[in-house]
Enzyme design. Sequence first.
Site, PDB file in Angstrom:
ATOM      1  N   ASP A   9       0.877  -1.227  -0.041  1.00 32.01           N
ATOM      2  CA  ASP A   9       0.004   0.001  -0.015  1.00 32.01           C
ATOM      3  C   ASP A   9       0.781   1.132  -0.008  1.00 32.01           C
ATOM      4  O   ASP A   9       2.227   1.241   0.330  1.00 32.01           O
ATOM      5  CB  ASP A   9      -0.808  -0.055   1.179  1.00 32.01           C
ATOM      6  N   ASP A  11      -0.162   5.115   0.959  1.00 32.62           N
ATOM      7  CA  ASP A  11      -0.146   6.185   1.659  1.00 32.62           C
ATOM      8  C   ASP A  11      -0.364   5.659   3.240  1.00 32.62           C
ATOM      9  O   ASP A  11      -1.158   4.647   3.811  1.00 32.62           O
ATOM     10  CB  ASP A  11      -1.996   6.764   1.447  1.00 32.62           C
ATOM     11  N   ASP A 184      -1.431  -0.216   6.112  1.00 30.84           N
ATOM     12  CA  ASP A 184      -1.431   0.127   7.300  1.00 30.84           C
ATOM     13  C   ASP A 184      -3.003   0.295   7.970  1.00 30.84           C
ATOM     14  O   ASP A 184      -3.467   0.518   9.041  1.00 30.84           O
ATOM     15  CB  ASP A 184      -1.234   1.856   7.294  1.00 30.84           C
TER      16      ASP A 184
END
Length: 231
Positions: A9, A11, A184
């Site tokens: 991922d 961001d 995250d």
Amino acid sequence: MTYKLTLFDLDYTLLPLDSDHAWGEFTTALGWTDAQQFRQRNDAFYAAYQAGTLDIHDYVRFATAAVRAHGPQAAQQAQARFLREVIEPAITPQALALVQAHQRADDAVVVVTATNAFVTRPIAQRLGVDELIAVELEQGADGWITGEIRGTPSFREGKVTRVHDWLRARGLDWGDAEISFYSDSMNDLPLLERAAHPVATNPDARLRALAAARGWRVLDLFTPEHKEETA
């Protein structure tokens, strides 16, 4: 031999900020939108994303409105400034080292993000990653983006679909690949659950708790101070 695939991922995983949200703030600073109205809507969409209730199609129409209005030349100039002024200072040595470690191990490395490809392709390339799975933007007859999404958006369950399509295009299936996935966010739970090696990276509170319960690896790539300074 097993095909080793590492997915990241973007961001708050490889970057200590949300690139889509930051792009909106950047174009507002350029005077492309009404600052108060844009920030209220942008913050509301971001809160919905964190809560897992985001309508990705509505968001992409909103997020690309200013770019569509200003046209490709101005958008590309702004894109270059954004990379230089916002993204470059946010890229950390530890993020680059993590990507490079997997590349040195001969993993196929792919960035998989729910942010659109216009914003994220230059960022992935700056991180040294050529393969990008992102929200693809539909183009009109004039060759410029329309605000609609082309194909399946790489968001929540859509990331699983898009990774499956990426594998299939290479003559592979899930069973052919040993997949690591760094993320995250609880939004990425569907793909984390498909990975052989899920890594909760700078995880939000919900994902941190889930990772502890399931025995998943937890990686804190950024210090809290760095997140706060760059977000």
